[in-house]
Design a protein around this motif. Structure first.
Motif, PDB file in Angstrom:
ATOM      1  N   ASP A  36      -2.261  34.799  10.442  1.00 37.78           N
ATOM      2  CA  ASP A  36      -2.352  36.044   9.677  1.00 37.78           C
ATOM      3  C   ASP A  36      -2.345  37.193  10.682  1.00 37.78           C
ATOM      4  O   ASP A  36      -2.524  36.986  11.888  1.00 37.78           O
ATOM      5  CB  ASP A  36      -3.675  36.111   8.904  1.00 37.78           C
ATOM      6  N   VAL A  37      -2.215  38.409  10.192  1.00 41.98           N
ATOM      7  CA  VAL A  37      -2.251  39.576  11.071  1.00 41.98           C
ATOM      8  C   VAL A  37      -3.606  39.657  11.789  1.00 41.98           C
ATOM      9  O   VAL A  37      -3.673  40.047  12.953  1.00 41.98           O
ATOM     10  CB  VAL A  37      -1.940  40.866  10.284  1.00 41.98           C
ATOM     11  N   SER A  38      -4.661  39.229  11.129  1.00 46.51           N
ATOM     12  CA  SER A  38      -5.982  39.250  11.781  1.00 46.51           C
ATOM     13  C   SER A  38      -6.018  38.336  13.002  1.00 46.51           C
ATOM     14  O   SER A  38      -6.698  38.643  13.991  1.00 46.51           O
ATOM     15  CB  SER A  38      -7.077  38.867  10.791  1.00 46.51           C
ATOM     16  N   HIS A  39      -5.288  37.238  12.960  1.00 46.13           N
ATOM     17  CA  HIS A  39      -5.210  36.351  14.126  1.00 46.13           C
ATOM     18  C   HIS A  39      -4.471  37.046  15.278  1.00 46.13           C
ATOM     19  O   HIS A  39      -4.873  36.925  16.438  1.00 46.13           O
ATOM     20  CB  HIS A  39      -4.483  35.047  13.772  1.00 46.13           C
ATOM     21  N   ILE A  40      -3.403  37.776  14.949  1.00 46.65           N
ATOM     22  CA  ILE A  40      -2.663  38.519  15.969  1.00 46.65           C
ATOM     23  C   ILE A  40      -3.592  39.530  16.637  1.00 46.65           C
ATOM     24  O   ILE A  40      -3.588  39.676  17.859  1.00 46.65           O
ATOM     25  CB  ILE A  40      -1.442  39.236  15.336  1.00 46.65           C
ATOM     26  N   GLY A  74      -6.263  41.266  21.152  1.00 46.59           N
ATOM     27  CA  GLY A  74      -7.363  42.202  21.366  1.00 46.59           C
ATOM     28  C   GLY A  74      -6.982  43.628  20.993  1.00 46.59           C
ATOM     29  O   GLY A  74      -7.323  44.567  21.704  1.00 46.59           O
ATOM     30  N   ILE A  75      -6.256  43.772  19.882  1.00 48.26           N
ATOM     31  CA  ILE A  75      -5.813  45.086  19.424  1.00 48.26           C
ATOM     32  C   ILE A  75      -6.421  45.384  18.056  1.00 48.26           C
ATOM     33  O   ILE A  75      -6.963  44.497  17.402  1.00 48.26           O
ATOM     34  CB  ILE A  75      -4.273  45.184  19.371  1.00 48.26           C
ATOM     35  N   GLY A  76      -6.286  46.607  17.611  1.00 47.19           N
ATOM     36  CA  GLY A  76      -6.812  47.018  16.325  1.00 47.19           C
ATOM     37  C   GLY A  76      -5.906  46.607  15.172  1.00 47.19           C
ATOM     38  O   GLY A  76      -4.764  46.181  15.358  1.00 47.19           O
ATOM     39  N   ARG A  77      -6.417  46.798  13.976  1.00 42.35           N
ATOM     40  CA  ARG A  77      -5.711  46.414  12.757  1.00 42.35           C
ATOM     41  C   ARG A  77      -4.389  47.176  12.607  1.00 42.35           C
ATOM     42  O   ARG A  77      -3.349  46.589  12.329  1.00 42.35           O
ATOM     43  CB  ARG A  77      -6.625  46.670  11.562  1.00 42.35           C
ATOM     44  N   VAL A  78      -4.439  48.490  12.802  1.00 42.60           N
ATOM     45  CA  VAL A  78      -3.233  49.310  12.664  1.00 42.60           C
ATOM     46  C   VAL A  78      -2.184  48.890  13.688  1.00 42.60           C
ATOM     47  O   VAL A  78      -0.998  48.738  13.356  1.00 42.60           O
ATOM     48  CB  VAL A  78      -3.574  50.816  12.789  1.00 42.60           C
ATOM     49  N   GLN A  79      -2.592  48.681  14.924  1.00 44.93           N
ATOM     50  CA  GLN A  79      -1.664  48.252  15.970  1.00 44.93           C
ATOM     51  C   GLN A  79      -1.037  46.907  15.630  1.00 44.93           C
ATOM     52  O   GLN A  79       0.149  46.698  15.863  1.00 44.93           O
ATOM     53  CB  GLN A  79      -2.371  48.150  17.315  1.00 44.93           C
ATOM     54  N   ALA A  80      -1.826  45.994  15.092  1.00 47.52           N
ATOM     55  CA  ALA A  80      -1.311  44.670  14.733  1.00 47.52           C
ATOM     56  C   ALA A  80      -0.253  44.776  13.636  1.00 47.52           C
ATOM     57  O   ALA A  80       0.801  44.135  13.716  1.00 47.52           O
ATOM     58  CB  ALA A  80      -2.450  43.753  14.300  1.00 47.52           C
ATOM     59  N   TYR A  81      -0.518  45.584  12.621  1.00 50.12           N
ATOM     60  CA  TYR A  81       0.469  45.779  11.553  1.00 50.12           C
ATOM     61  C   TYR A  81       1.721  46.481  12.078  1.00 50.12           C
ATOM     62  O   TYR A  81       2.841  46.161  11.678  1.00 50.12           O
ATOM     63  CB  TYR A  81      -0.132  46.540  10.374  1.00 50.12           C
ATOM     64  N   GLN A  82       1.565  47.425  12.995  1.00 50.16           N
ATOM     65  CA  GLN A  82       2.718  48.098  13.586  1.00 50.16           C
ATOM     66  C   GLN A  82       3.562  47.111  14.384  1.00 50.16           C
ATOM     67  O   GLN A  82       4.795  47.152  14.328  1.00 50.16           O
ATOM     68  CB  GLN A  82       2.279  49.250  14.482  1.00 50.16           C
ATOM     69  N   LEU A  83       2.911  46.228  15.119  1.00 52.17           N
ATOM     70  CA  LEU A  83       3.626  45.219  15.886  1.00 52.17           C
ATOM     71  C   LEU A  83       4.421  44.301  14.972  1.00 52.17           C
ATOM     72  O   LEU A  83       5.606  44.052  15.202  1.00 52.17           O
ATOM     73  CB  LEU A  83       2.637  44.402  16.729  1.00 52.17           C
TER      74      LEU A  83
END
Length: 62
Positions: A12-16, A21-30
């Motif tokens: 899931d994005v939370s695993h990413i 070691g990044i924030g939620r917004v950064q993970a979704y942007q990635l």
């Protein structure tokens, strides 16, 4: 940080977030940058095969 082997085969994005070691917004942007393949399940859930993500992270083509 958890051992990468302990993560499920489908991330899931939370695993990413946790792995990098990044924030939620950064993970979704990635994820939305289309640098690796992901699948949208319904309107909200995003799933990424761990193998695909780890290949991307290592700089390998998926």
């Amino acid at each position: 940080m958890k051992n990468l082997e302990s993560y499920p085969e489908v991330l899931d994005v939370s695993h990413i977030q946790q792995i990098l070691g990044i924030g939620r917004v950064q993970a979704y942007q990635l994820v939305s940058s289309n640098q690796f393949h992901y699948v949208r399940v319904g309107k909200r859930r995003i799933k990424i095969f761990k193998e695909v993500f780890l290949k991307w992270l290592a700089g390998q083509e998926s």
